[in-house]
Scaffold this active site. Sequence first.
Site, short mmCIF file in Angstrom:
data_model
loop_
_atom_site.label_atom_id
_atom_site.label_comp_id
_atom_site.label_asym_id
_atom_site.label_seq_id
_atom_site.Cartn_x
_atom_site.Cartn_y
_atom_site.Cartn_z
N ALA A 91 0.91 -1.27 0.25
CA ALA A 91 0.18 0.08 -0.03
C ALA A 91 0.84 1.27 0.02
O ALA A 91 2.09 1.22 0.57
CB ALA A 91 -1.10 0.12 1.17
N GLY A 103 -1.83 2.01 -5.94
CA GLY A 103 -1.83 2.58 -7.27
C GLY A 103 -0.62 3.16 -7.72
O GLY A 103 -0.37 3.83 -8.84
N GLU A 111 -5.40 -4.98 -8.99
CA GLU A 111 -5.10 -5.04 -7.43
C GLU A 111 -6.61 -5.05 -6.84
O GLU A 111 -6.63 -5.91 -5.96
CB GLU A 111 -4.51 -3.85 -6.81
CG GLU A 111 -2.85 -4.25 -7.39
CD GLU A 111 -1.79 -2.93 -6.90
OE1 GLU A 111 -0.63 -3.29 -6.89
OE2 GLU A 111 -2.25 -1.63 -6.55
#
EC number: 5.3.1.6
Length: 262
Positions: A91, A103, A111
């Site tokens: 993350a 992202g 994901e």
Amino acid sequence: MTGELSPIDKAKFVAAKRAVDFVEDGMRVGLGTGSTAAWMVRCLGEMVRDDGLKIRGVPTSTRTAALAREVGIEVISLDEARWLDLTIDGADEFDGDLNLIKGGGGALLQEKIVATASDQMIVIADVGKEVETLGAFPLPIEVIPFGWQTTKALVEEMLISMDVLGRNVTLRMNGDAPFVTDEGNHILDLHLNRIGNARQLSMVLNQVPGVVENGLFIDICDVVVVGYGDGRVETRDINEGTVQTDRLDFVESENLFADLDD
């Protein structure tokens, strides 16, 4: 080798090493994307090679798929797996409720699909990724190339009514050309500084024409494994309300980790 790692890479490594303890023989496992997830894939590959672990992995990007095959993990598609026992991923930010921004590596769409198709999502991160409020890390959104400038303008207009501190939106580039995701889309990065209501923002963003998905992962993560540079690992389970602290000793590893390219 782990003895040569920087403190932040040690933190990523111990988080990954602790997280693979959740993986059991015969599982279908979602394999995340990014530098911390790459450590996890390497750790699983070591277990496949040395311990005879038998799993099937569903990668969240082409580069994760390549790495998984390289270390000996059987790779299958999500359509073949249909449902996963767990997903382990990194993350860019996480808060106290285990809501995430993901992202940064450009793989947020796959994901999120893989994570939501899993019984459990485990996030691995160094302690620097923990924040009180999401938003310091730019929020990525995946948009289709057609009319992306119109989509960008619509997002900027929408942000005026949102509880955020910044509203700057930029197209992610790869050199002189726009960054292209595995699905052939572009990424817009939203520089918001602080997100007051992540759940509301996530829902509204996905209503904008042209937006495929956003990088806010709300109520998806079940466990976060936080690594520290001194080898400490903290495992937080949001469902059980438990926090467990361990320490992993560093040992000289073979070349499974020596050539890791983040």
